[in-house]
Design a protein around this motif. Structure first.
Motif, PDB file in Angstrom:
ATOM      1  N   GLY A  98      36.214 -18.534  85.425  1.00 33.05           N
ATOM      2  CA  GLY A  98      35.254 -18.594  84.330  1.00 33.05           C
ATOM      3  C   GLY A  98      33.881 -18.061  84.682  1.00 33.05           C
ATOM      4  N   GLN A  99      33.365 -18.392  85.862  1.00 35.29           N
ATOM      5  CA  GLN A  99      32.050 -17.899  86.252  1.00 35.29           C
ATOM      6  C   GLN A  99      32.034 -16.383  86.355  1.00 35.29           C
ATOM      7  OE1 GLN A  99      30.517 -19.788  89.783  1.00 35.29           O
ATOM      8  NE2 GLN A  99      29.757 -21.550  88.642  1.00 35.29           N
ATOM      9  N   MET A 100      33.128 -15.801  86.794  1.00 30.85           N
ATOM     10  CA  MET A 100      33.200 -14.343  86.876  1.00 30.85           C
ATOM     11  C   MET A 100      33.237 -13.731  85.480  1.00 30.85           C
ATOM     12  SD  MET A 100      33.119 -13.780  90.119  1.00 30.85           S
ATOM     13  CE  MET A 100      33.762 -12.129  90.454  1.00 30.85           C
ATOM     14  N   VAL A 101      33.917 -14.385  84.559  1.00 27.30           N
ATOM     15  CA  VAL A 101      33.934 -13.912  83.169  1.00 27.30           C
ATOM     16  C   VAL A 101      32.522 -13.972  82.591  1.00 27.30           C
ATOM     17  CG1 VAL A 101      34.815 -14.355  80.848  1.00 27.30           C
ATOM     18  CG2 VAL A 101      36.331 -14.601  82.829  1.00 27.30           C
ATOM     19  N   ALA A 102      31.783 -15.050  82.895  1.00 29.47           N
ATOM     20  CA  ALA A 102      30.426 -15.208  82.380  1.00 29.47           C
ATOM     21  C   ALA A 102      29.489 -14.127  82.899  1.00 29.47           C
ATOM     22  CB  ALA A 102      29.891 -16.592  82.765  1.00 29.47           C
ATOM     23  N   THR A 145      36.565 -22.555  81.083  1.00 26.07           N
ATOM     24  CA  THR A 145      37.110 -21.201  81.219  1.00 26.07           C
ATOM     25  C   THR A 145      37.880 -20.804  79.959  1.00 26.07           C
ATOM     26  OG1 THR A 145      37.271 -21.481  83.609  1.00 26.07           O
ATOM     27  CG2 THR A 145      38.583 -19.714  82.635  1.00 26.07           C
ATOM     28  N   GLU A 146      38.656 -21.734  79.436  1.00 27.18           N
ATOM     29  CA  GLU A 146      39.384 -21.479  78.187  1.00 27.18           C
ATOM     30  C   GLU A 146      38.430 -21.093  77.075  1.00 27.18           C
ATOM     31  OE1 GLU A 146      42.306 -20.860  75.640  1.00 27.18           O
ATOM     32  OE2 GLU A 146      42.790 -21.642  77.629  1.00 27.18           O
ATOM     33  N   SER A 147      37.310 -21.813  76.988  1.00 28.16           N
ATOM     34  CA  SER A 147      36.351 -21.605  75.908  1.00 28.16           C
ATOM     35  C   SER A 147      35.718 -20.227  75.962  1.00 28.16           C
ATOM     36  CB  SER A 147      35.271 -22.687  75.965  1.00 28.16           C
ATOM     37  OG  SER A 147      34.286 -22.469  74.971  1.00 28.16           O
ATOM     38  N   ILE A 148      35.296 -19.795  77.154  1.00 25.42           N
ATOM     39  CA  ILE A 148      34.602 -18.517  77.229  1.00 25.42           C
ATOM     40  C   ILE A 148      35.557 -17.347  76.985  1.00 25.42           C
ATOM     41  CG2 ILE A 148      34.813 -18.212  79.747  1.00 25.42           C
ATOM     42  CD1 ILE A 148      31.954 -17.071  79.682  1.00 25.42           C
ATOM     43  N   VAL A 149      36.796 -17.468  77.467  1.00 22.85           N
ATOM     44  CA  VAL A 149      37.773 -16.396  77.221  1.00 22.85           C
ATOM     45  C   VAL A 149      38.116 -16.327  75.734  1.00 22.85           C
ATOM     46  CG1 VAL A 149      40.150 -15.647  77.647  1.00 22.85           C
ATOM     47  CG2 VAL A 149      38.714 -16.399  79.554  1.00 22.85           C
ATOM     48  N   LEU A 150      38.286 -17.481  75.103  1.00 21.16           N
ATOM     49  CA  LEU A 150      38.583 -17.511  73.669  1.00 21.16           C
ATOM     50  C   LEU A 150      37.428 -16.920  72.875  1.00 21.16           C
ATOM     51  CD1 LEU A 150      40.460 -18.454  71.360  1.00 21.16           C
ATOM     52  CD2 LEU A 150      39.302 -20.670  71.458  1.00 21.16           C
ATOM     53  N   ARG A 151      36.203 -17.252  73.275  1.00 23.32           N
ATOM     54  CA  ARG A 151      35.032 -16.754  72.562  1.00 23.32           C
ATOM     55  C   ARG A 151      34.907 -15.233  72.664  1.00 23.32           C
ATOM     56  NH1 ARG A 151      29.333 -18.320  74.949  1.00 23.32           N
ATOM     57  NH2 ARG A 151      30.654 -20.038  75.655  1.00 23.32           N
ATOM     58  N   LEU A 152      35.238 -14.696  73.832  1.00 27.40           N
ATOM     59  CA  LEU A 152      35.065 -13.260  74.049  1.00 27.40           C
ATOM     60  C   LEU A 152      36.225 -12.425  73.520  1.00 27.40           C
ATOM     61  CD1 LEU A 152      33.646 -13.298  77.674  1.00 27.40           C
ATOM     62  CD2 LEU A 152      32.417 -12.606  75.625  1.00 27.40           C
ATOM     63  N   THR A 153      37.418 -12.967  73.533  1.00 26.35           N
ATOM     64  CA  THR A 153      38.597 -12.159  73.228  1.00 26.35           C
ATOM     65  C   THR A 153      39.396 -12.632  72.025  1.00 26.35           C
ATOM     66  OG1 THR A 153      40.110 -13.444  74.626  1.00 26.35           O
ATOM     67  CG2 THR A 153      38.842 -11.704  75.707  1.00 26.35           C
ATOM     68  N   GLY A 154      39.185 -13.869  71.601  1.00 20.39           N
ATOM     69  CA  GLY A 154      40.015 -14.424  70.538  1.00 20.39           C
ATOM     70  C   GLY A 154      41.364 -14.893  71.044  1.00 20.39           C
ATOM     71  N   ILE A 155      41.529 -14.958  72.364  1.00 19.49           N
ATOM     72  CA  ILE A 155      42.818 -15.308  72.971  1.00 19.49           C
ATOM     73  C   ILE A 155      42.768 -16.698  73.579  1.00 19.49           C
ATOM     74  CG2 ILE A 155      44.327 -14.796  74.942  1.00 19.49           C
ATOM     75  CD1 ILE A 155      43.659 -11.819  74.397  1.00 19.49           C
ATOM     76  N   ARG A 156      43.784 -17.501  73.281  1.00 23.21           N
ATOM     77  CA  ARG A 156      43.948 -18.791  73.932  1.00 23.21           C
ATOM     78  C   ARG A 156      45.009 -18.626  75.021  1.00 23.21           C
ATOM     79  NH1 ARG A 156      42.235 -23.581  72.748  1.00 23.21           N
ATOM     80  NH2 ARG A 156      41.635 -23.001  70.632  1.00 23.21           N
ATOM     81  N   MET A 157      44.600 -18.815  76.249  1.00 18.91           N
ATOM     82  CA  MET A 157      45.502 -18.595  77.378  1.00 18.91           C
ATOM     83  C   MET A 157      46.621 -19.639  77.390  1.00 18.91           C
ATOM     84  SD  MET A 157      42.716 -17.489  80.291  1.00 18.91           S
ATOM     85  CE  MET A 157      41.588 -18.836  79.919  1.00 18.91           C
ATOM     86  N   ARG A 158      47.793 -19.233  77.896  1.00 17.22           N
ATOM     87  CA  ARG A 158      48.974 -20.086  77.903  1.00 17.22           C
ATOM     88  C   ARG A 158      49.421 -20.486  79.301  1.00 17.22           C
ATOM     89  NH1 ARG A 158      48.430 -21.653  72.797  1.00 17.22           N
ATOM     90  NH2 ARG A 158      48.672 -19.954  71.301  1.00 17.22           N
ATOM     91  N   MET A 159      48.704 -20.040  80.322  1.00 17.76           N
ATOM     92  CA  MET A 159      49.091 -20.362  81.690  1.00 17.76           C
ATOM     93  C   MET A 159      47.859 -20.452  82.571  1.00 17.76           C
ATOM     94  SD  MET A 159      50.912 -16.739  82.635  1.00 17.76           S
ATOM     95  CE  MET A 159      52.008 -16.972  81.229  1.00 17.76           C
ATOM     96  N   MET A 160      48.025 -21.122  83.693  1.00 15.26           N
ATOM     97  CA  MET A 160      46.947 -21.254  84.659  1.00 15.26           C
ATOM     98  C   MET A 160      47.519 -21.127  86.062  1.00 15.26           C
ATOM     99  SD  MET A 160      47.292 -24.420  86.388  1.00 15.26           S
ATOM    100  CE  MET A 160      45.711 -25.205  86.650  1.00 15.26           C
TER     101      MET A 160
END
Length: 260
Positions: A98-102, A145-160
């Motif tokens: 998440g920090q790298m995405v930010a 991490t889920e929140s920032i990826v969803l905000r940027l891409t519209g995608i809810r991740m399904r795995m970790m």
């Protein structure tokens, strides 16, 4: 397909993925939200959710499939890696921090990963060992991490993928609550330790049908190894797929997978 059940209170620490954790007090550049045009967002969601990433419908029970996975990014070399994969029409799975995405300049590379057909997975917010965290801290690591990826891409991740491959019953339970399968690996390139492209490529070349290969796109030597990896496995008749394509369906939340 091998599915591992987690025994109570047992910590599983797999080798590899031992990049140093991001210190909790590491300063993070102010995040500037990227706002999509409503129509563009609607098109993105319509094309991606809920079946993202759209499978190319390989039958990996019959085809020699291998899933290349890249951890700890997006980083300074991820763009070059995406160029290489696009040139060869190869799809991979990226477990992002998440920090790298930010710090990804408004999510440019993160969105590109999704837009070019690759799969995104949750690799925590700051790369700590998850079993040592409280419930609140663990929830924070995954949800932020889920929140920032969803905000940027519209995608809810399904795995970790738990950092260091460290997991236990508590981590499995939280992953299940968040709707995330735990994806491990059965081929460790040790690219975090040995920063030599030819060595990394040789280890990746040991993949067998159904393998999940662990790599890190934050290392230049790993990205430099990718052409040889693709050549070696391609000559052996392998098809490169995302983790979801490897299994042909969405992996079950909370369960741990190492190979097909």
């Amino acid at each position: 397909m091998r599915i591992w059940a987690l025994p109570p209170l047992v910590l599983l620490v797999l080798t590899g993925c031992v990049t140093q954790p991001v210190p909790p007090d590491r300063p993070v550049a102010p995040f500037k939200p990227f706002v999509l045009d409503p129509r563009a967002l609607a098109r993105r969601l319509a094309s991606i959710q809920p079946g993202w990433p759209r499978s190319r419908k390989f039958d990996c029970a019959r085809v020699k499939c291998v899933a290349l996975t890249f951890d700890d990014g997006p980083g300074r070399y991820t763009g070059k890696l995406l160029d290489l994969l696009r040139k060869r029409d190869v799809r991979a799975t990226f477990f992002v921090v998440g920090q790298m995405v930010a710090e990804d300049r408004g999510g440019r590379i993160t969105r590109r990963i999704a837009d070019e057909g690759h799969e995104l997975g949750n690799h925590s917010w700051s790369h700590p060992s998850l079993p040592g965290l409280s419930h609140e801290q663990l929830e924070h690591q995954l949800r932020r991490t889920e929140s920032i990826v969803l905000r940027l891409t519209g995608i809810r991740m399904r795995m970790m993928r738990p950092p260091y491959g460290a997991t236990d019953e508590k981590v499995a339970a939280e992953a299940r609550r968040e709707g995330l399968a735990q994806i491990m690996w059965n081929v460790d390139t040790l690219d975090w330790r040995d920063r030599v492209a030819s060595v990394v490529a040789k280890r990746a070349g040991r993949a067998t049908p159904g393998s999940i290969v662990l790599l890190h796109d934050i290392h230049a030597s790993t990205v430099d190894a990718v052409p040889e990896i693709l050549d070696t496995l391609g000559k052996k008749g392998f098809t490169f797929v995302t983790v979801s394509e490897l299994y042909g369906r969405r992996p079950e939340p909370g369960r741990m997978y190492t190979e097909r």
